[in-house]
Design a protein around this motif. Structure first.
Motif, PDB file in Angstrom:
ATOM      1  N   MET A 195     101.992  -1.279  55.195  1.00 22.82           N
ATOM      2  CA  MET A 195     102.392  -0.016  55.812  1.00 22.82           C
ATOM      3  C   MET A 195     102.208  -0.054  57.330  1.00 22.82           C
ATOM      4  SD  MET A 195     103.611   1.480  53.307  1.00 22.82           S
ATOM      5  CE  MET A 195     104.075   2.931  54.250  1.00 22.82           C
ATOM      6  N   ARG A 199     105.431   0.450  59.731  1.00 24.91           N
ATOM      7  CA  ARG A 199     105.490   1.516  60.746  1.00 24.91           C
ATOM      8  C   ARG A 199     105.695   0.928  62.135  1.00 24.91           C
ATOM      9  NH1 ARG A 199     101.423   4.023  57.476  1.00 24.91           N
ATOM     10  NH2 ARG A 199      99.785   3.011  58.697  1.00 24.91           N
ATOM     11  N   ALA A 202     109.301  -0.349  62.428  1.00 25.23           N
ATOM     12  CA  ALA A 202     110.246   0.770  62.462  1.00 25.23           C
ATOM     13  C   ALA A 202     110.198   1.474  63.814  1.00 25.23           C
ATOM     14  CB  ALA A 202     109.931   1.746  61.329  1.00 25.23           C
ATOM     15  N   MET A 203     109.002   1.669  64.337  1.00 26.88           N
ATOM     16  CA  MET A 203     108.860   2.335  65.637  1.00 26.88           C
ATOM     17  C   MET A 203     109.454   1.475  66.751  1.00 26.88           C
ATOM     18  SD  MET A 203     105.027   3.992  65.320  1.00 26.88           S
ATOM     19  CE  MET A 203     105.044   4.542  67.031  1.00 26.88           C
ATOM     20  N   ILE A 218     113.382  -0.528  55.993  1.00 30.32           N
ATOM     21  CA  ILE A 218     112.832   0.424  55.021  1.00 30.32           C
ATOM     22  C   ILE A 218     113.462   0.182  53.649  1.00 30.32           C
ATOM     23  CG2 ILE A 218     112.687   2.856  54.387  1.00 30.32           C
ATOM     24  CD1 ILE A 218     112.473   3.473  57.398  1.00 30.32           C
TER      25      ILE A 218
END
Length: 232
Positions: A195, A199, A202-203, A218
């Motif tokens: 995770m 994250r 993705a950021m 994702i």
């Protein structure tokens, strides 16, 4: 019997005095005592001439014990990080024996005997602590490595000419392999590392304005499972 009791009491008193003497010596005087250099110590008025052998033996024994419990213990603790490094291949038990040999070199019988007797507890405490710290450090390093590897996979570019669907499928397979390997090696799910990496990746894509790529990773992540449970 009375004479025997008196002699025993005198010997005990001499031994007690030897242990008291040991507490008062400088480092150099302690080395002399452990090596049996009593003539020089008499000349320097550190001990009385013709001191009882019980007094000298007890002094040597006390000093040998102190050498291990103080000097050796400090040396081992100074090197604990070296042997708790998860990548270290060094044998801490061998290091203990090497340092013990250095400290006890030249010691006479009573000093060496007491040092040897004191070694067991000092050595076992150090080895247990080093082993525990190494296991803890290895667990943390495994998590960091998994997080890094997962992030790199999330950030890996799509090969030219490969469709979005195939790229997602291929990435899912590599992600699954990373998680499976981690679980097999450590017994930990790797969910937390997964995770964190997801994250972060993705950021990073969001900051770059690449929403499609963020959606792809994702999508790949949704298919990864540990046992029968999906990561997300």
């Amino acid at each position: 019997k009375v004479i025997g009791d008196q002699a025993e009491a005198a010997n005990q008193a001499a031994a007690d005095q030897g242990r008291i003497d040991a507490e008062k010596l400088t480092a150099e005087q302690a080395r002399d005592a452990m090596r049996g250099n009593f003539i020089q110590m008499e000349k320097d008025n550190v001990i009385p001439q013709g001191a009882s052998p019980f007094r000298l033996a007890a002094m040597q024994a006390a000093l040998g014990k102190q050498a291990v419990q103080n000097e050796l213990r400090i040396k081992l603790n100074e090197n604990i990080a070296r042997f708790s490094d998860p990548y270290s291949q060094e044998d801490p038990a061998k290091f203990v024996q090497q340092e013990f040999a250095k400290i006890t070199e030249g010691m006479e019988f009573y000093a060496r005997g007491a040092a040897t007797e004191a070694l067991d507890q000092v050595e076992s405490t150090f080895l247990n602590r080093a082993s525990l710290m190494k296991a803890e450090n290895r667990a943390q390093q495994n998590k960091k490595d998994l997080t890094s590897n997962l992030f790199n996979e999330f950030r890996s570019p799509v090969p030219e000419g490969v469709s979005q669907a195939k790229a997602v499928e291929a990435s899912r397979g590599r992600l699954q392999e990373l998680v499976d390997t981690h679980f097999k090696d450590t017994g930990e799910s790797g969910r937390e590392s997964f995770m964190i990496a997801l994250r972060a990746a993705a950021m990073s894509y969001a900051r770059e304005g690449d929403a499609d790529r963020a959606e792809d990773l994702i999508a790949a992540a949704r298919g990864v499972v540990i046992g029968s449970a999906k990561i997300i």
